[in-house]
Design a protein around this motif. Sequence first.
Motif, mmCIF file in Angstrom:
data_model
loop_
_atom_site.group_PDB
_atom_site.id
_atom_site.type_symbol
_atom_site.label_atom_id
_atom_site.label_comp_id
_atom_site.label_asym_id
_atom_site.label_seq_id
_atom_site.Cartn_x
_atom_site.Cartn_y
_atom_site.Cartn_z
ATOM 1 N N ARG A 122 0.833 -1.213 0.000
ATOM 2 C CA ARG A 122 0.000 0.000 0.000
ATOM 3 C C ARG A 122 0.862 1.256 0.000
ATOM 4 N NH1 ARG A 122 -3.179 -3.087 3.840
ATOM 5 N NH2 ARG A 122 -2.360 -1.792 5.517
ATOM 6 N N THR A 123 1.957 1.235 0.760
ATOM 7 C CA THR A 123 2.860 2.382 0.817
ATOM 8 C C THR A 123 3.517 2.625 -0.533
ATOM 9 O OG1 THR A 123 3.277 1.962 3.159
ATOM 10 C CG2 THR A 123 4.890 3.319 1.992
ATOM 11 N N VAL A 124 3.986 1.556 -1.170
ATOM 12 C CA VAL A 124 4.641 1.680 -2.481
ATOM 13 C C VAL A 124 3.646 2.194 -3.517
ATOM 14 C CG1 VAL A 124 5.706 0.379 -4.375
ATOM 15 C CG2 VAL A 124 6.416 -0.043 -2.006
ATOM 16 N N GLU A 125 2.478 1.593 -3.566
ATOM 17 C CA GLU A 125 1.498 2.027 -4.571
ATOM 18 C C GLU A 125 1.049 3.469 -4.352
ATOM 19 O OE1 GLU A 125 -0.888 -0.814 -6.996
ATOM 20 O OE2 GLU A 125 -1.261 -1.584 -4.966
ATOM 21 N N GLN A 126 0.918 3.882 -3.104
ATOM 22 C CA GLN A 126 0.536 5.276 -2.840
ATOM 23 C C GLN A 126 1.625 6.230 -3.334
ATOM 24 O OE1 GLN A 126 -2.562 6.378 -1.678
ATOM 25 N NE2 GLN A 126 -1.665 8.216 -2.601
ATOM 26 N N ALA A 127 2.880 5.872 -3.088
ATOM 27 C CA ALA A 127 3.991 6.715 -3.547
ATOM 28 C C ALA A 127 4.010 6.796 -5.071
ATOM 29 C CB ALA A 127 5.321 6.168 -3.024
ATOM 30 N N LEU A 128 3.746 5.689 -5.746
ATOM 31 C CA LEU A 128 3.715 5.689 -7.212
ATOM 32 C C LEU A 128 2.539 6.522 -7.727
ATOM 33 C CD1 LEU A 128 4.590 1.934 -7.768
ATOM 34 C CD2 LEU A 128 6.018 3.884 -8.419
ATOM 35 N N LYS A 129 1.403 6.400 -7.088
ATOM 36 C CA LYS A 129 0.228 7.195 -7.486
ATOM 37 C C LYS A 129 0.482 8.679 -7.265
ATOM 38 C CE LYS A 129 -3.064 3.493 -6.846
ATOM 39 N NZ LYS A 129 -4.067 2.861 -6.008
ATOM 40 N N ASP A 130 1.142 9.010 -6.150
ATOM 41 C CA ASP A 130 1.467 10.406 -5.867
ATOM 42 C C ASP A 130 2.377 10.993 -6.933
ATOM 43 O OD1 ASP A 130 -0.067 10.218 -3.573
ATOM 44 O OD2 ASP A 130 1.660 10.136 -2.202
ATOM 45 N N LEU A 131 3.257 10.157 -7.486
ATOM 46 C CA LEU A 131 4.145 10.612 -8.558
ATOM 47 C C LEU A 131 3.418 10.713 -9.899
ATOM 48 C CD1 LEU A 131 7.409 8.571 -7.894
ATOM 49 C CD2 LEU A 131 7.134 11.041 -7.714
ATOM 50 N N GLY A 132 2.289 10.034 -10.014
ATOM 51 C CA GLY A 132 1.533 10.047 -11.258
ATOM 52 C C GLY A 132 2.208 9.272 -12.377
ATOM 53 N N VAL A 133 2.934 8.222 -12.010
ATOM 54 C CA VAL A 133 3.662 7.433 -13.011
ATOM 55 C C VAL A 133 2.954 6.116 -13.261
ATOM 56 C CG1 VAL A 133 5.908 8.451 -12.490
ATOM 57 C CG2 VAL A 133 5.172 6.421 -11.243
ATOM 58 N N ASN A 134 3.169 5.571 -14.433
ATOM 59 C CA ASN A 134 2.659 4.243 -14.762
ATOM 60 C C ASN A 134 3.622 3.203 -14.225
ATOM 61 O OD1 ASN A 134 0.411 5.188 -16.213
ATOM 62 N ND2 ASN A 134 1.695 5.537 -18.010
ATOM 63 N N TYR A 135 3.088 2.080 -13.804
ATOM 64 C CA TYR A 135 3.924 0.992 -13.310
ATOM 65 C C TYR A 135 3.240 -0.322 -13.645
ATOM 66 C CZ TYR A 135 0.681 1.376 -9.352
ATOM 67 O OH TYR A 135 -0.436 1.456 -8.566
ATOM 68 N N ASN A 136 4.026 -1.381 -13.658
ATOM 69 C CA ASN A 136 3.537 -2.688 -14.052
ATOM 70 C C ASN A 136 3.906 -3.714 -12.987
ATOM 71 O OD1 ASN A 136 2.610 -4.922 -15.457
ATOM 72 N ND2 ASN A 136 4.424 -5.055 -16.751
ATOM 73 N N ILE A 137 2.926 -4.190 -12.262
ATOM 74 C CA ILE A 137 3.150 -5.251 -11.283
ATOM 75 C C ILE A 137 2.982 -6.574 -12.015
ATOM 76 C CG2 ILE A 137 2.362 -6.319 -9.142
ATOM 77 C CD1 ILE A 137 1.344 -3.513 -8.321
ATOM 78 N N VAL A 138 4.085 -7.296 -12.170
ATOM 79 C CA VAL A 138 4.037 -8.553 -12.918
ATOM 80 C C VAL A 138 3.738 -9.752 -12.024
ATOM 81 C CG1 VAL A 138 5.498 -7.774 -14.814
ATOM 82 C CG2 VAL A 138 6.546 -8.834 -12.809
ATOM 83 N N LEU A 139 4.085 -9.641 -10.761
ATOM 84 C CA LEU A 139 3.798 -10.708 -9.795
ATOM 85 C C LEU A 139 3.460 -10.082 -8.460
ATOM 86 C CD1 LEU A 139 6.727 -13.244 -10.369
ATOM 87 C CD2 LEU A 139 4.319 -13.644 -10.878
ATOM 88 N N GLU A 140 2.533 -10.692 -7.765
ATOM 89 C CA GLU A 140 2.260 -10.294 -6.393
ATOM 90 C C GLU A 140 2.086 -11.556 -5.580
ATOM 91 O OE1 GLU A 140 -2.471 -9.521 -6.080
ATOM 92 O OE2 GLU A 140 -1.301 -7.867 -6.898
ATOM 93 N N MET A 141 2.720 -11.559 -4.420
ATOM 94 C CA MET A 141 2.643 -12.729 -3.536
ATOM 95 C C MET A 141 3.010 -12.318 -2.128
ATOM 96 S SD MET A 141 5.970 -14.626 -5.079
ATOM 97 C CE MET A 141 5.357 -14.320 -6.703
ATOM 98 N N ASP A 142 2.631 -13.141 -1.185
ATOM 99 C CA ASP A 142 2.882 -12.814 0.217
ATOM 100 C C ASP A 142 4.093 -13.552 0.783
ATOM 101 O OD1 ASP A 142 0.768 -11.002 0.470
ATOM 102 O OD2 ASP A 142 -0.651 -12.658 0.670
#
Length: 163
Positions: free
Chosen positions: A59-79
């Motif tokens: 959540r912290t990483v995605e918020q920072a990316l959204k705040d920058l207004g940049v596109n990003y590509n999450i290719v894998l997500e896991m716990d």
Amino acid sequence: QAEDGIRDRSPSRGLGDVYKRQVLMTPPGHELLNEHPVRLSKACGWPLILAGPESQTRRTVEQALKDLGVNYNIVLEMDNTELIKKYVEIGMGIAIGADFTLHPEDHYKLGVTRLDHIFDQSTIGICTLRGKFMGRAVSNFIDTLVLNLKGLHPDIEDWEDTI
């Protein structure tokens, strides 16, 4: 009172904290390791491997990316942080995670750099009820855990000097 990243608020033992920093993990020799400091806007140009959406780190990483207004590509997500590190090691992407997840053997498998300039330090810890009696077993468990966490993980500054 802070010592080796662990703060114990004795005598009530209400909380023992272990500090963690966010780090960028890449395959060894990745070009982002030459950036000082690494800019998040540049890092998001590579495929990202992140923890699941429930994770505070995610959540912290995605918020920072959204705040920058940049596109990003999450290719894998896991716990599973060990799997995240494995996928980074084989070159499927880069990851942002807690330095706490790194072990000495990862030093030769991953490139790592701190992201203190982007993310605040956070804590993980043990909470107990203030004033509540803790049996000897619970107290011994907490003491053992805190003692063993000290020095368990490598000092990231040492990694950055050799990358």
